[in-house]
Design an enzyme around this catalytic site. Structure first.
Site, PDB file in Angstrom:
ATOM      1  N   ASP A  86       0.754  -1.265   0.041  1.00 17.80           N
ATOM      2  CA  ASP A  86      -0.160  -0.051   0.124  1.00 17.80           C
ATOM      3  C   ASP A  86       0.960   1.523   0.034  1.00 17.80           C
ATOM      4  OD1 ASP A  86      -2.765   1.036   0.218  1.00 17.80           O
ATOM      5  OD2 ASP A  86      -1.794   1.942   2.069  1.00 17.80           O
TER       6      ASP A  86
ATOM      7  N   GLU B  22       1.859  -0.565  -5.138  1.00 22.70           N
ATOM      8  CA  GLU B  22       0.684   0.497  -5.371  1.00 22.70           C
ATOM      9  C   GLU B  22       1.355   1.825  -5.275  1.00 22.70           C
ATOM     10  OE1 GLU B  22      -3.035   2.807  -3.905  1.00 22.70           O
ATOM     11  OE2 GLU B  22      -1.476   2.386  -2.594  1.00 22.70           O
TER      12      GLU B  22
HETATM   13  C1  NOJ Z   1      -4.319   2.889  -1.118  1.00 21.57           C
HETATM   14  C2  NOJ Z   1      -5.350   1.846  -0.707  1.00 21.57           C
HETATM   15  O1  NOJ Z   1      -5.972   1.180  -1.913  1.00 21.57           O
HETATM   16  C3  NOJ Z   1      -6.631   2.755  -0.264  1.00 21.57           C
HETATM   17  O2  NOJ Z   1      -7.902   2.205  -0.234  1.00 21.57           O
HETATM   18  C4  NOJ Z   1      -6.305   3.380   1.124  1.00 21.57           C
HETATM   19  O3  NOJ Z   1      -7.339   4.457   1.363  1.00 21.57           O
HETATM   20  C5  NOJ Z   1      -4.841   4.248   0.837  1.00 21.57           C
HETATM   21  N1  NOJ Z   1      -3.955   3.487   0.345  1.00 21.57           N
HETATM   22  C6  NOJ Z   1      -4.417   4.204   2.122  1.00 21.57           C
HETATM   23  O4  NOJ Z   1      -3.996   3.461   2.911  1.00 21.57           O
END
Ligand code: NOJ
Ligand code: CA
Length: 522
Positions: free
Chosen positions: A199, A258
């Protein structure tokens, strides 16, 4: 288990809270996922990615973790996670779990300790606490969810949270933070997970001195410009360390970034041979419905990863963006385009992600009542941005009325007309989008791993071949287009009666894709 499985894997994203609810409390859970593993095997995916199921106050749907080594009671128990990993493996499915290293929950014992501690104390050094500037926050950084990225604590200091104030950012300059995450990775690797979706992988390291971003509306600039808290070179050192950990386990455990970065070339830096295996291709997801845009994104994506010998990924939807049926125009048009997009995406070289419900053609739910909205964006934007709940509405499995076999009454209400979209209705209908995904995922296994060559095509149409006999055409225009027929139809996103053949030509209907068996040189 096969070599380098991740280079071509079809990976299904399970947003646990909305997938299947086994105990009837209206919230999806790990026993619910266990009960549906055979559905995923039938669908034909290679792996599942589970969104966070760890102990969490759920300020941001579980992306606010209070204990990285346990399961939140709403999702089950640690033994459910262990059983899920084993049962998936028995079925030949790999399991990727989320890791959330940029921030913890404000209820994490470390942050509780930090709040009680003195400014400058070791407990505060695990997070990013600073004194304010001119009576306000230390700099001009904005939360991605709206408002300032800093919150003041009673002794006057401020702490950084790039997301919600309940998600304080960790200080990755602190070796204790690095050691803790090495240990968390090992905890889950020891339980057999095949990898991690990381993440905010672009966020952990901030520019020295925390300089101003010197602009406003920062959340909208994620994929267009460099910000002092994202995509800093220092993050790569962390991934080199993580790669060493992943590689110390057998059977190719992977890391997936991500990372919202300005371009494909910056993204490829996360995929250098001693770093991560995959990164989500958000530029593809953001492409609008046009042949030239898609062609440009595909070219840039393939070129950037070829320099680092990594696969590209292809992503149309996830739990953070509007569902693509709606993005592509909604209604019948949106669904028609989503079917064509599926055949495009599933035939590109690399790894593909399928977000739960896209195989059912689910649209975004745009009219959720305000009182059920749970995404912190809604509150932090001063009730101007409804946030991401519309793509998180629980899946319709069966039956004719809500909760459509999901379990208890769904935590986000499902539209009353989703009865025609259930798995039960679609699974026996050869014309359904579910049947299209199944057949495409099945045929996809025979595609050569890497080869990809564009073919000449009329304006508005994309055409390419893979290997000796596979050809894909996609008509993204809104008119029928006649071209030389590339071969015989293997699979079409539209009814085959719409494909009009005359002599050696075929007329492709608008917003449709076809997979052909042809002689590529012929
Ligand atoms: C990316 C995640 O996919 C999302 O759902 C989240 O709100 C943010 N990162 C913060 O962790
Ligand atoms: Ca439940």
């Amino acid at each position: 288990m096969s070599n380098e499985w991740w280079r071509t894997a079809a990976i299904y994203q399970v947003y646990v809270r909305s997938f299947a609810d086994a105990n009837g409390d209206g919230i999806g859970d790990l026993p619910g996922v266990r009960a549906k593993l055979d559905y995923l095997v039938d669908l034909g995916v290679d792996a599942v990615w589970l969104t966070p199921f760890y102990t969490s106050p759920m300020a941001d749907g579980g992306y606010d973790v209070a204990d990285y080594r346990d399961v939140d009671p709403i999702f089950g128990e640690l033994s459910d996670a262990e059983a899920l990993i084993d049962e998936a493996h028995e079925r030949g499915l790999r399991v990727i779990v989320d890791v959330v290293p940029n921030h913890t929950s404000s209820k994490h014992p470390w942050f509780v300790e930090a709040l009680a501690a003195e400014p400058g104390s070791p407990a505060r050094e695990r997070y990013i606490f600073r004194d304010g500037r001119d009576g306000g926050p230390p700099n001009d950084w904005e939360s991605i969810f709206g408002g300032p990225a800093w919150t003041q604590v009673p002794d006057g200091q401020w702490y950084l949270h790039l997301f919600d104030s309940a998600q304080p950012d960790l200080n990755w300059q602190n070796p204790e933070v690095r050691e803790e995450f090495d240990s968390i990775l090992r905890f889950w690797l020891d339980r057999g997970v095949d990898g991690f979706r990381i993440d905010v992988a672009h966020g952990m390291v901030k520019a020295d001195g925390l300089p101003d971003a010197a602009c406003t509306g920062q959340a909208k600039l994620l994929t267009t410009r460099q910000l002092p808290y994202f995509d800093q070179d220092g993050v790569h050192e962390i991934y080199r360390e993580w790669r060493r950990i992943l590689d110390s386990y057998p059977d190719e455990r992977i890391g997936v970034a991500e990372a919202w970065v300005p371009n494909a070339e910056r993204l490829a830096r996360y995929l250098r041979p001693d770093e991560l295996h995959q990164a989500f291709n958000f530029h593809f997801l953001e492409a609008d419905w046009s042949a030239s845009t898609f062609r440009k994104v595909i070219d840039e994506s393939l070129e950037a990863v070829s320099g680092v010998n990594a696969p590209s990924t292809w992503v149309l939807s996830n739990h953070d963006v509007q569902r693509h049926v709606t993005r592509y125009g909604g209604g019948e048009l949106g669904l028609r385009r989503a079917r064509a997009a599926a055949l495009l995406t599933l035939s590109l070289p690399g790894s593909v992600y399928v977000y739960q419900g896209e195989e059912l053609g689910l649209p975004e739910v745009t009219d959720l009542p305000e009182e059920v909205l749970a995404d912190p964006t809604w509150k932090r934007s001063g009730h101007t941005d409804r946030g991401r709940d519309g793509c998180r509405v629980p899946l319709p499995w069966s039956g004719t009325e809500p909760p459509f076999g999901f379990g208890g009454p769904a935590w986000l209400p499902q539209p009353a007309d989703w009865g025609s979209l259930t798995v039960e209705v679609q699974q026996d209908d050869p014309e359904s989008i579910l049947s299209l995904y199944r057949e495409a995922l099945r045929q996809r296994r025979d595609l050569p791993a890497e080869e990809f060559t564009w073919r000449d095509a009329p304006e508005g149409v994309l055409a390419f071949h893979r290997g000796e006999t596979f050809v894909c055409t996609v008509n993204l225009s809104s008119s029928p287009v006649t071209m030389d027929r590339p071969g015989s139809v293997r699979l079409a996103s539209c009814p085959s009666s719409e494909l009009d053949s005359a002599g050696d030509t075929v007329t492709l209907p608008p917003n449709s894709a076809v997979w052909w068996s042809g002689d590529v040189d012929g």
